[in-house]
Design a protein around this motif. Structure first.
Motif, short mmCIF file in Angstrom:
data_model
loop_
_atom_site.label_atom_id
_atom_site.label_comp_id
_atom_site.label_asym_id
_atom_site.label_seq_id
_atom_site.Cartn_x
_atom_site.Cartn_y
_atom_site.Cartn_z
N ILE A 121 50.00 43.08 27.68
CA ILE A 121 49.08 42.53 26.67
C ILE A 121 47.70 43.15 26.82
CG2 ILE A 121 47.88 40.43 25.93
CD1 ILE A 121 50.46 38.89 26.73
N PHE A 122 47.20 43.20 28.07
CA PHE A 122 45.86 43.75 28.29
C PHE A 122 45.82 45.25 27.98
CE2 PHE A 122 44.98 39.96 31.06
CZ PHE A 122 43.89 39.50 30.33
N MET A 164 43.16 45.07 36.49
CA MET A 164 44.00 44.33 37.45
C MET A 164 45.47 44.72 37.36
SD MET A 164 42.23 40.69 36.53
CE MET A 164 43.45 39.76 37.41
N LEU A 176 53.84 41.04 32.09
CA LEU A 176 53.59 40.62 30.70
C LEU A 176 52.09 40.65 30.41
CD1 LEU A 176 54.48 39.40 27.99
CD2 LEU A 176 54.26 37.12 29.03
N ALA A 177 51.28 40.08 31.32
CA ALA A 177 49.83 40.10 31.12
C ALA A 177 49.33 41.54 31.08
CB ALA A 177 49.14 39.32 32.22
N TRP A 234 39.80 42.31 29.90
CA TRP A 234 39.42 42.41 31.31
C TRP A 234 40.59 42.71 32.24
CZ3 TRP A 234 40.24 37.55 29.16
CH2 TRP A 234 41.07 36.66 29.87
N PHE A 273 38.55 40.59 25.39
CA PHE A 273 40.01 40.48 25.38
C PHE A 273 40.67 41.41 26.42
CE2 PHE A 273 38.50 39.15 21.34
CZ PHE A 273 39.41 38.28 20.77
N LEU A 282 45.56 45.48 24.20
CA LEU A 282 44.26 45.03 23.71
C LEU A 282 43.15 46.04 24.04
CD1 LEU A 282 44.47 41.22 24.62
CD2 LEU A 282 44.52 42.21 22.33
N GLN A 284 48.93 40.98 39.17
CA GLN A 284 49.00 40.36 37.84
C GLN A 284 50.39 40.59 37.25
OE1 GLN A 284 45.85 40.83 34.34
NE2 GLN A 284 47.07 42.66 34.55
N SER A 285 50.85 39.66 36.40
CA SER A 285 52.21 39.78 35.88
C SER A 285 52.32 40.98 34.93
CB SER A 285 52.60 38.51 35.13
OG SER A 285 51.98 38.47 33.87
#
Lengths: 103, 528
Positions: free
Chosen positions: B313-314, B301, B309-310, B297, B295, B317, B306-307
């Motif tokens: 989340i990352f 980045m 939002l992502a 990776w 979950f 996680l 990368q956005s």
């Protein structure tokens, strides 16, 4: 061999016919062949038919339907991780700032 | 029952000649072949590390920038794909897993041998790329540079692709062995914790490694045929490569560390003479780490484009990995509490692991915090962090495991004094090498550069001196092992008084591991 399920010829034959029918359906709903156009749902329809075919192969040809549920669990976990990969990657792709953004 | 004549025969003298080794399907012999190859690759990868530290000893160039990039690439690729990933599962896992389970061999012995040949073929292809211009992309093969450079990237990528099959085949074998070949009376919760570590690792190897294969094939297809997957000029997305690459390569970090944690569980309970604290918590945390590792990776980045939002989340996680990892660490410490701790060399390495891995883990939480990572990204802080995890964690566990199972592997004892000396040199050298790199990184020194300003000179010199100390420590360790092989005293069947099944057979074990099929009636660590 002991522990293996008997292969039922009728079930395998019916599965084969179902797969061939779905293949024909895939061709029929393709716009260049039939002119059928569902717009943005073209992709959903094509992938839906393909997923159904994959499900039939897994359930009957690979016998996951009647086999040890562990193998079904392993299969589902593989699909889950694939969807996870697609899902989180797409969250990035659809939420990125546009290329000409001043951010 | 066994007779005296029977016990003189073991897996080492069961058959003779080089051909008998190259065609063997005995998991113990394949484990030894992995040991020899992994140690050879480690020496080569270590030599590249020494050259890197020689270049960075002082400002100004000893080697050209391009040559330095090749050193860096081969150090990373060799250490990751040829040493740390196969190091524990394929070497120690192969030797120990069937013994731990009370089995005669792994589930698919011929596939086991094939996995070794895959590693060798992949490694040969990779080394050819060294002489064919030399790849210079770093071990991550990031696009778009890896598409543009003419150097031997394709061959190195192809080599990594073939080595991936070795990893997958080992994983399939270990999953099947764990499910099907446990001896009578051994349920999942009677298995040693090293088996839990190997099992969790095997699942990662089976699920994650194919993604690396696909990624490398896409890269090769783009480079050879010009298909636009990752190159923006061809309509591709370079960040997508990083998604593909890290979807495998972050779980790969746990392919490296989970079996190491399994070894540490074995060492701490055996040398504390005490039943492990929280067996089920440690076992389930291995599976938990394996699951969560998929979950997270995107934390590699954060500054890739990368956005946000992502990234958020990352970041969240990634923090979750700390939970099962901390459970393990607290349980190991609790196991030692009021134990009769024996400070023999395997236990010293286990304690070294606890100390170094904790630093690596805590700095990992810092890097998982997106706002901090933006500052630390691509600096020596990251280099120090992952070396504290990979070397301070995995390599410490490999060394501890080698010393722990050496008597079982070869039926000989090694010099305890020499082993302790090598530990001190490696442990001190490691901290002298990598702790200054945290400071260098925090001050902003970027990684992957062959030169630096004068202001970074002192700490870089200290770091280089530390690396030579580590090198000396490993040379001492090699001498200890060779001396033990040639002149070591005969090892008893159970020199450590440990409880797991491998210690209930002879040292070295017979061809089929046990003279009578073992039956398990209790847990694996019933000390007191």
């Amino acid at each position: 061999m002991a522990g293996h399920h008997q292969l039922n010829f009728k079930v395998l034959r019916n599965t084969l016919f179902a797969l061939l029918s779905l293949t024909i359906l895939t061709v029929l709903v393709a716009k260049p062949v039939s002119g059928f156009d569902a717009g943005m749902f073209n992709f959903v329809i094509a992938m839906g038919i393909a997923s159904l075919k994959a499900g039939l192969v897994l359930a009957y040809f690979m016998q996951l339907k009647d086999d040890n549920k562990l193998y079904l669990g392993l299969m589902i976990s593989c699909v889950f991780f694939l969807l996870l990969f697609f899902g989180l990657s797409f969250i990035d792709i659809i939420s990125r700032a546009p290329v000409d953004s001043t951010l | 029952m066994s007779s005296a004549a029977d016990t003189s025969k073991n897996y080492l003298n069961h058959e003779k000649g080089l051909w008998s080794w190259l065609t063997t399907v005995d998991h113990k012999r394949i484990g030894i072949m992995y040991m020899i190859t992994v140690l050879l690759f480690f020496a080569i990868g270590g030599a590249f590390a020494m050259l890197i530290r020689l270049e960075l000893f002082a400002p100004g160039g000893t080697f050209e920038a391009q040559v330095y990039n090749q050193f860096m690439t081969f150090h990373g690729a060799i250490m990751v794909f040829m040493v740390i990933i196969p190091g524990i599962p394929a070497f120690l896992g192969n030797f120990v897993l069937p013994l731990h389970l009370g089995a005669k061999d792994v589930a698919f012995p011929k596939v086991n041998l094939m996995s070794w040949y895959c590693l060798i073929v992949g490694a040969i292809i990779s080394f050819i790329s060294l002489f064919y211009h030399g790849a210079d992309t770093g071990w991550t093969f990031y696009t778009p540079y890896s598409i543009q450079t003419d150097n031997g990237t394709i061959l190195l990528v192809l080599g990594a692709f073939v080595m991936g099959f070795s990893s997958i085949l080992t994983g399939v074998n270990f999953v099947a062995t764990t499910h099907r070949l446990r001896c009578k009376g051994m349920g999942f919760f009677q298995m040693p914790l090293f088996v839990w570590g190997l099992y969790s690792t095997a699942i990662l190897q089976v699920i994650a490694t194919p993604v690396l294969g696909i990624t490398l094939l896409l890269l090769a297809a783009e480079k050879i045929m010009g298909i636009g997957f990752f190159d923006p000029k061809l309509g591709g997305d370079p960040v997508l490569f990083q998604h593909f690459f890290w979807f495998y390569s972050h779980p790969a970090v746990y392919i490296m560390i989970l079996p190491a944690m399994g070894i540490i569980s074995e060492l701490i309970t055996a040398f504390s003479r005490k039943v492990i604290f929280g067996y089920k918590a440690i076992a389930f945390s291995s599976v938990g780490i394996a699951a969560v590792s998929f979950f997270v990776w995107g934390h590699h980045m954060f500054v890739s484009g990368q956005s946000e939002l992502a990234g958020v989340i990352f970041s969240f996680l990634t923090m979750l990995v700390g939970v099962p990892t901390a459970i393990k660490t607290f349980n190991w410490v609790a196991t030692m509490y009021k134990g009769s701790i024996q400070f023999q060399s395997p236990m010293l390495y286990a304690l070294g692991f606890l100390f170094l891995f904790t630093i690596g883990g805590v700095t990992g939480i810092m890097l998982a915090t997106m706002a901090m990572d933006v500052h630390f990204h691509d600096t020596y802080f990251v280099v120090a962090h992952f070396h504290y995890v990979m070397v301070g964690g995995t390599l410490m566990a490999i060394m501890g495991g080698i010393y722990y199972w050496f008597p079982k592997m070869f039926g000989k004892m090694y010099s305890e004094l020499g082993a302790q000396l090598s530990f001190v040199l490696i442990f001190v050298g490691f901290n002298v090498t990598f702790f200054p790199q945290f400071i260098l990184g925090a001050k902003g020194m970027p990684r992957r550069y062959h030169d630096y300003p004068e202001a970074f000179s002192f700490l870089n010199s200290v770091s280089s001196i530390g690396s030579w100390t580590i090198g000396l420590g490993f040379i001492v360790a090699l001498i200890v092992i060779i001396h033990g092989l040639l002149k070591g005293a005969k090892a008893p069947d159970n020199p450590w008084g440990a409880k797991t099944l491998e210690w209930q057979t002879t040292s070295p074990p017979p061809h089929e591991n046990f003279y009578t099929d073992p039956v398990v009636t209790g847990g694996p660590y019933e000390y007191r």
